[in-house]
Motif scaffolding. Structure first.
Motif, mmCIF file in Angstrom:
data_model
loop_
_atom_site.group_PDB
_atom_site.id
_atom_site.type_symbol
_atom_site.label_atom_id
_atom_site.label_comp_id
_atom_site.label_asym_id
_atom_site.label_seq_id
_atom_site.Cartn_x
_atom_site.Cartn_y
_atom_site.Cartn_z
ATOM 1 N N GLN A 1 13.543 12.906 24.724
ATOM 2 C CA GLN A 1 14.620 13.345 23.829
ATOM 3 C C GLN A 1 14.951 14.818 24.077
ATOM 4 O OE1 GLN A 1 12.774 12.306 20.143
ATOM 5 N NE2 GLN A 1 13.662 10.253 20.126
ATOM 6 N N PHE A 2 13.914 15.634 24.222
ATOM 7 C CA PHE A 2 14.111 17.051 24.526
ATOM 8 C C PHE A 2 14.877 17.210 25.838
ATOM 9 C CE2 PHE A 2 12.494 20.319 27.398
ATOM 10 C CZ PHE A 2 12.934 21.469 26.752
ATOM 11 N N ASN A 3 14.486 16.478 26.859
ATOM 12 C CA ASN A 3 15.077 16.559 28.197
ATOM 13 C C ASN A 3 16.590 16.327 28.154
ATOM 14 O OD1 ASN A 3 15.087 16.723 31.055
ATOM 15 N ND2 ASN A 3 14.697 14.532 31.248
ATOM 16 N N ILE A 4 17.017 15.328 27.437
ATOM 17 C CA ILE A 4 18.445 15.017 27.326
ATOM 18 C C ILE A 4 19.184 16.145 26.610
ATOM 19 C CG2 ILE A 4 20.122 13.463 26.223
ATOM 20 C CD1 ILE A 4 17.994 11.207 26.750
ATOM 21 N N ARG A 5 18.650 16.587 25.492
ATOM 22 C CA ARG A 5 19.331 17.643 24.725
ATOM 23 C C ARG A 5 19.322 18.977 25.474
ATOM 24 N NH1 ARG A 5 18.209 19.761 18.609
ATOM 25 N NH2 ARG A 5 20.061 21.075 18.513
ATOM 26 N N PHE A 6 18.199 19.301 26.109
ATOM 27 C CA PHE A 6 18.064 20.573 26.823
ATOM 28 C C PHE A 6 19.112 20.713 27.919
ATOM 29 C CE2 PHE A 6 16.240 23.351 30.093
ATOM 30 C CZ PHE A 6 15.784 24.429 29.338
ATOM 31 N N HIS A 7 19.409 19.620 28.591
ATOM 32 C CA HIS A 7 20.325 19.669 29.725
ATOM 33 C C HIS A 7 21.774 19.356 29.359
ATOM 34 C CE1 HIS A 7 16.366 19.430 31.643
ATOM 35 N NE2 HIS A 7 16.931 20.261 32.498
ATOM 36 N N SER A 8 22.063 19.190 28.071
ATOM 37 C CA SER A 8 23.447 18.932 27.656
ATOM 38 C C SER A 8 23.948 19.909 26.594
ATOM 39 C CB SER A 8 23.577 17.495 27.128
ATOM 40 O OG SER A 8 22.761 17.325 25.989
ATOM 41 N N ASP A 9 23.058 20.721 26.032
ATOM 42 C CA ASP A 9 23.427 21.642 24.949
ATOM 43 C C ASP A 9 22.976 23.050 25.324
ATOM 44 O OD1 ASP A 9 23.434 23.192 22.592
ATOM 45 O OD2 ASP A 9 22.842 21.507 21.321
ATOM 46 N N SER A 10 23.926 23.902 25.705
ATOM 47 C CA SER A 10 23.575 25.246 26.199
ATOM 48 C C SER A 10 22.906 26.111 25.137
ATOM 49 C CB SER A 10 24.812 25.948 26.749
ATOM 50 O OG SER A 10 25.779 26.120 25.729
ATOM 51 N N ILE A 11 23.313 25.985 23.892
ATOM 52 C CA ILE A 11 22.703 26.784 22.817
ATOM 53 C C ILE A 11 21.257 26.342 22.609
ATOM 54 C CG2 ILE A 11 22.807 27.331 20.344
ATOM 55 C CD1 ILE A 11 25.911 27.101 20.668
ATOM 56 N N PHE A 12 21.038 25.036 22.599
ATOM 57 C CA PHE A 12 19.679 24.522 22.469
ATOM 58 C C PHE A 12 18.827 24.975 23.653
ATOM 59 C CE2 PHE A 12 16.518 21.126 23.214
ATOM 60 C CZ PHE A 12 15.818 21.214 22.016
ATOM 61 N N GLN A 13 19.408 24.918 24.850
ATOM 62 C CA GLN A 13 18.670 25.312 26.049
ATOM 63 C C GLN A 13 18.182 26.756 25.934
ATOM 64 O OE1 GLN A 13 20.034 25.880 30.533
ATOM 65 N NE2 GLN A 13 19.878 23.709 29.982
ATOM 66 N N MET B 1 21.273 24.900 33.064
ATOM 67 C CA MET B 1 20.763 23.756 33.834
ATOM 68 C C MET B 1 21.402 22.484 33.299
ATOM 69 S SD MET B 1 16.684 24.115 33.900
ATOM 70 C CE MET B 1 15.825 25.198 34.954
ATOM 71 N N ILE B 2 21.951 21.659 34.175
ATOM 72 C CA ILE B 2 22.580 20.424 33.716
ATOM 73 C C ILE B 2 21.883 19.165 34.216
ATOM 74 C CG2 ILE B 2 24.857 21.464 33.417
ATOM 75 C CD1 ILE B 2 25.651 20.145 36.104
ATOM 76 N N ILE B 3 20.992 19.298 35.189
ATOM 77 C CA ILE B 3 20.343 18.113 35.759
ATOM 78 C C ILE B 3 19.004 17.881 35.065
ATOM 79 C CG2 ILE B 3 19.414 17.060 37.855
ATOM 80 C CD1 ILE B 3 21.440 18.804 39.412
ATOM 81 N N PRO B 4 18.886 16.783 34.307
ATOM 82 C CA PRO B 4 17.636 16.500 33.595
ATOM 83 C C PRO B 4 16.476 16.200 34.548
ATOM 84 C CG PRO B 4 19.441 15.115 32.811
ATOM 85 C CD PRO B 4 19.913 15.795 34.040
ATOM 86 N N VAL B 5 15.283 16.381 34.042
ATOM 87 C CA VAL B 5 14.077 15.993 34.778
ATOM 88 C C VAL B 5 14.158 14.490 34.999
ATOM 89 C CG1 VAL B 5 11.562 15.800 34.612
ATOM 90 C CG2 VAL B 5 12.723 17.871 33.805
ATOM 91 N N SER B 6 13.797 14.073 36.207
ATOM 92 C CA SER B 6 13.924 12.668 36.569
ATOM 93 C C SER B 6 12.597 12.132 37.089
ATOM 94 C CB SER B 6 15.002 12.527 37.643
ATOM 95 O OG SER B 6 15.099 11.199 38.080
ATOM 96 N N GLU B 7 12.328 10.888 36.773
ATOM 97 C CA GLU B 7 11.106 10.230 37.254
ATOM 98 C C GLU B 7 11.143 10.013 38.763
ATOM 99 O OE1 GLU B 7 8.339 9.370 35.520
ATOM 100 O OE2 GLU B 7 9.155 10.124 33.652
ATOM 101 N N LYS B 8 12.345 9.774 39.294
ATOM 102 C CA LYS B 8 12.439 9.528 40.733
ATOM 103 C C LYS B 8 13.602 10.307 41.328
ATOM 104 C CE LYS B 8 15.052 5.271 40.164
ATOM 105 N NZ LYS B 8 15.197 3.906 40.529
ATOM 106 N N ASN B 9 13.520 10.517 42.609
ATOM 107 C CA ASN B 9 14.529 11.266 43.342
ATOM 108 C C ASN B 9 15.759 10.393 43.579
ATOM 109 O OD1 ASN B 9 15.867 13.097 44.930
ATOM 110 N ND2 ASN B 9 14.495 12.937 46.667
ATOM 111 N N THR B 10 16.921 10.924 43.249
ATOM 112 C CA THR B 10 18.156 10.165 43.467
ATOM 113 C C THR B 10 18.984 10.722 44.625
ATOM 114 O OG1 THR B 10 19.298 11.515 41.816
ATOM 115 C CG2 THR B 10 18.299 9.446 41.044
#
Length: 142
Positions: free
Chosen positions: A43-55, A84-93
């Protein structure tokens, strides 16, 4: 008179016992209220990478790590931060990058790099007081 003393003593003991039980129950409720659940990383990962104030609120500047682009090199501060806009990912895309991810209950370390190119990005998130924070960001592009 003797029975009244015994009755009084019994009532007194019952009253004390009820008060102790209520106190123990109250103490238990206070302790359970103090136990906070940890923020979920996903949940943090999604919000961190989409909300600049939260980041910005989840980075205690200055943080460890550098921004290196050619000859330009600087530590990260609030004034030079790049969202930062790219969330942490389990696998490389992205096929051209190597990717590693170390993840446990209190630390997430993600690294991207292109072998023998001078390009490497590493970021570390740490659980502090039940909330996730970015504590390290190395962005090297030579």
């Amino acid at each position: 008179m003797r029975y009244s003393k015994i009755l009084f003593l019994a009532a007194f003991l019952v009253l004390i016992g009820c008060q102790n039980k209520n106190k123990k129950s109250s103490d238990l409720n206070k302790k359970s209220a103090k136990i906070e659940t940890s923020e979920k990383f996903n949940q943090f990962n999604i919000r961190f990478h989409s909300d600049s104030i939260f980041q910005i609120s989840r980075i205690d500047f200055p943080i460890e790590g550098l921004s290196v682009s050619g000859f330009d090199r600087h530590k990260w501060t609030k004034e030079n931060w790049e969202f930062m806009i790219i969330p942490v990912s389990e696998k490389n895309t992205i096929d051209e990058y190597e990717h590693s991810l170390i993840k446990n209950d209190s630390l997430v370390i993600e690294r991207f790099w292109i072998p023998d190119s001078g390009f490497e990005v590493e970021r570390q998130f740490k659980l502090i007081r039940n909330k996730w924070f970015l504590v390290y960001y190395n962005d090297i592009n030579l």
